[in-house]
Design a protein around this motif. Structure first.
Motif, PDB file in Angstrom:
ATOM      1  N   UNK A  62       1.258  -0.431   0.152  1.00  0.00           N
ATOM      2  CA  UNK A  62      -0.475   0.006   0.175  1.00  0.00           C
ATOM      3  C   UNK A  62       1.288   1.237  -0.111  1.00  0.00           C
ATOM      4  N   UNK A  63       1.954   1.185   0.704  1.00  0.00           N
ATOM      5  CA  UNK A  63       2.892   2.265   0.678  1.00  0.00           C
ATOM      6  C   UNK A  63       3.133   3.005  -0.509  1.00  0.00           C
ATOM      7  N   UNK A  64       3.582   1.630  -0.880  1.00  0.00           N
ATOM      8  CA  UNK A  64       4.428   1.779  -2.628  1.00  0.00           C
ATOM      9  C   UNK A  64       3.023   2.512  -3.742  1.00  0.00           C
ATOM     10  N   UNK A  65       1.692   1.524  -3.772  1.00  0.00           N
ATOM     11  CA  UNK A  65       0.676   1.481  -4.703  1.00  0.00           C
ATOM     12  C   UNK A  65      -0.173   3.244  -4.035  1.00  0.00           C
ATOM     13  N   UNK A  66      -0.177   3.387  -2.609  1.00  0.00           N
ATOM     14  CA  UNK A  66      -0.910   4.948  -3.088  1.00  0.00           C
ATOM     15  C   UNK A  66      -0.492   5.186  -1.332  1.00  0.00           C
ATOM     16  N   UNK A  67       0.123   5.997  -1.593  1.00  0.00           N
ATOM     17  CA  UNK A  67       1.412   6.334  -0.175  1.00  0.00           C
ATOM     18  C   UNK A  67       0.271   7.028  -0.013  1.00  0.00           C
ATOM     19  N   UNK A  68      -0.611   8.303  -0.115  1.00  0.00           N
ATOM     20  CA  UNK A  68      -1.343   9.065   0.662  1.00  0.00           C
ATOM     21  C   UNK A  68      -2.291   8.337   1.410  1.00  0.00           C
ATOM     22  N   UNK A  69      -2.935   6.835   0.498  1.00  0.00           N
ATOM     23  CA  UNK A  69      -3.921   6.489   1.997  1.00  0.00           C
ATOM     24  C   UNK A  69      -3.301   5.670   3.203  1.00  0.00           C
ATOM     25  N   UNK A  70      -1.630   5.675   2.722  1.00  0.00           N
ATOM     26  CA  UNK A  70      -0.643   4.122   3.665  1.00  0.00           C
ATOM     27  C   UNK A  70      -1.030   5.226   4.926  1.00  0.00           C
ATOM     28  N   UNK A  71      -0.203   6.410   4.277  1.00  0.00           N
ATOM     29  CA  UNK A  71       0.133   7.820   5.477  1.00  0.00           C
ATOM     30  C   UNK A  71      -1.005   8.236   6.609  1.00  0.00           C
ATOM     31  N   UNK A  72      -2.333   8.054   6.145  1.00  0.00           N
ATOM     32  CA  UNK A  72      -3.188   8.654   6.475  1.00  0.00           C
ATOM     33  C   UNK A  72      -3.998   7.471   7.009  1.00  0.00           C
ATOM     34  N   UNK A  73      -3.957   5.857   7.190  1.00  0.00           N
ATOM     35  CA  UNK A  73      -4.558   4.987   7.259  1.00  0.00           C
ATOM     36  C   UNK A  73      -3.174   4.964   8.756  1.00  0.00           C
ATOM     37  N   UNK A  74      -1.976   5.150   7.997  1.00  0.00           N
ATOM     38  CA  UNK A  74      -1.015   4.585   9.406  1.00  0.00           C
ATOM     39  C   UNK A  74      -1.418   6.058  10.463  1.00  0.00           C
ATOM     40  N   UNK A  75      -1.864   7.442  10.005  1.00  0.00           N
ATOM     41  CA  UNK A  75      -1.944   7.997  11.043  1.00  0.00           C
ATOM     42  C   UNK A  75      -3.190   7.371  12.025  1.00  0.00           C
ATOM     43  N   UNK A  76      -3.577   7.082  11.327  1.00  0.00           N
ATOM     44  CA  UNK A  76      -5.456   6.983  11.767  1.00  0.00           C
ATOM     45  C   UNK A  76      -4.767   5.539  13.427  1.00  0.00           C
ATOM     46  N   UNK A  77      -3.770   5.077  12.590  1.00  0.00           N
ATOM     47  CA  UNK A  77      -3.321   3.559  13.663  1.00  0.00           C
ATOM     48  C   UNK A  77      -2.351   4.035  14.894  1.00  0.00           C
ATOM     49  N   UNK A  78      -1.910   5.206  14.401  1.00  0.00           N
ATOM     50  CA  UNK A  78      -1.043   5.838  15.639  1.00  0.00           C
ATOM     51  C   UNK A  78      -1.788   6.825  16.739  1.00  0.00           C
ATOM     52  N   UNK A  79      -2.942   7.660  16.302  1.00  0.00           N
ATOM     53  CA  UNK A  79      -3.859   7.787  16.926  1.00  0.00           C
ATOM     54  C   UNK A  79      -4.757   6.379  18.217  1.00  0.00           C
ATOM     55  N   UNK A  80      -5.494   6.162  17.097  1.00  0.00           N
ATOM     56  CA  UNK A  80      -5.664   4.586  18.389  1.00  0.00           C
ATOM     57  C   UNK A  80      -5.328   4.281  18.845  1.00  0.00           C
ATOM     58  N   UNK A  81      -4.277   3.727  18.826  1.00  0.00           N
ATOM     59  CA  UNK A  81      -2.824   3.157  19.425  1.00  0.00           C
ATOM     60  C   UNK A  81      -3.011   4.224  21.390  1.00  0.00           C
ATOM     61  N   UNK A  82      -2.847   5.397  20.616  1.00  0.00           N
ATOM     62  CA  UNK A  82      -2.742   6.775  22.498  1.00  0.00           C
ATOM     63  C   UNK A  82      -3.732   6.825  22.992  1.00  0.00           C
ATOM     64  N   UNK A  83      -5.418   6.451  22.284  1.00  0.00           N
ATOM     65  CA  UNK A  83      -5.821   7.047  22.651  1.00  0.00           C
ATOM     66  C   UNK A  83      -6.841   5.266  23.239  1.00  0.00           C
ATOM     67  N   UNK A  84      -6.850   4.257  23.212  1.00  0.00           N
ATOM     68  CA  UNK A  84      -7.582   2.799  23.349  1.00  0.00           C
ATOM     69  C   UNK A  84      -5.885   2.089  23.908  1.00  0.00           C
ATOM     70  N   UNK A  85      -5.662   1.756  24.902  1.00  0.00           N
ATOM     71  CA  UNK A  85      -4.834   1.259  26.303  1.00  0.00           C
ATOM     72  C   UNK A  85      -5.051   0.113  25.620  1.00  0.00           C
ATOM     73  N   UNK A  86      -5.928  -0.689  24.799  1.00  0.00           N
ATOM     74  CA  UNK A  86      -6.306  -2.359  24.356  1.00  0.00           C
ATOM     75  C   UNK A  86      -5.864  -2.230  22.972  1.00  0.00           C
TER      76      UNK A  86
END
Length: 92
Positions: A62-86
């Protein structure tokens, strides 16, 4: 609990969202957008209690084929890690 996402066929935002949703058994009401992804990652109540780790194998597809989508999804994953301890994720 580990949830393994095979990213070899995830070439765009839609397929990545569908893959994450299937891997984490998202409820039917999942809206297939980044806001819905965040909402579901913050409330994993349909899964057994405890830590859930999304292991995203071949994320580089995904990072190679659609870098914008990749960055946005990884950003959401990172936010979820910060907000959800599980919730955690690993890129491999």
């Amino acid at each position: 609990m580990r949830h393994v996402l095979d990213g070899t066929a995830l070439h765009d935002r839609g397929s990545a969202l569908d893959g994450i949703a299937a891997t984490l058994s998202f409820p039917d009401y999942f809206g297939r957008n980044l806001d819905a992804l965040r909402d579901c990652l913050l409330d994993l109540s349909w899964l057994p209690a405890g830590e859930h780790v999304l292991v995203w194998r071949h994320h580089e597809v995904l990072r190679g084929d659609d870098p914008t989508a990749y960055e946005r999804i990884v950003a959401v994953l990172g936010q979820a890690v910060e907000e959800n301890p599980e919730f955690r994720y690993q890129l491999s």
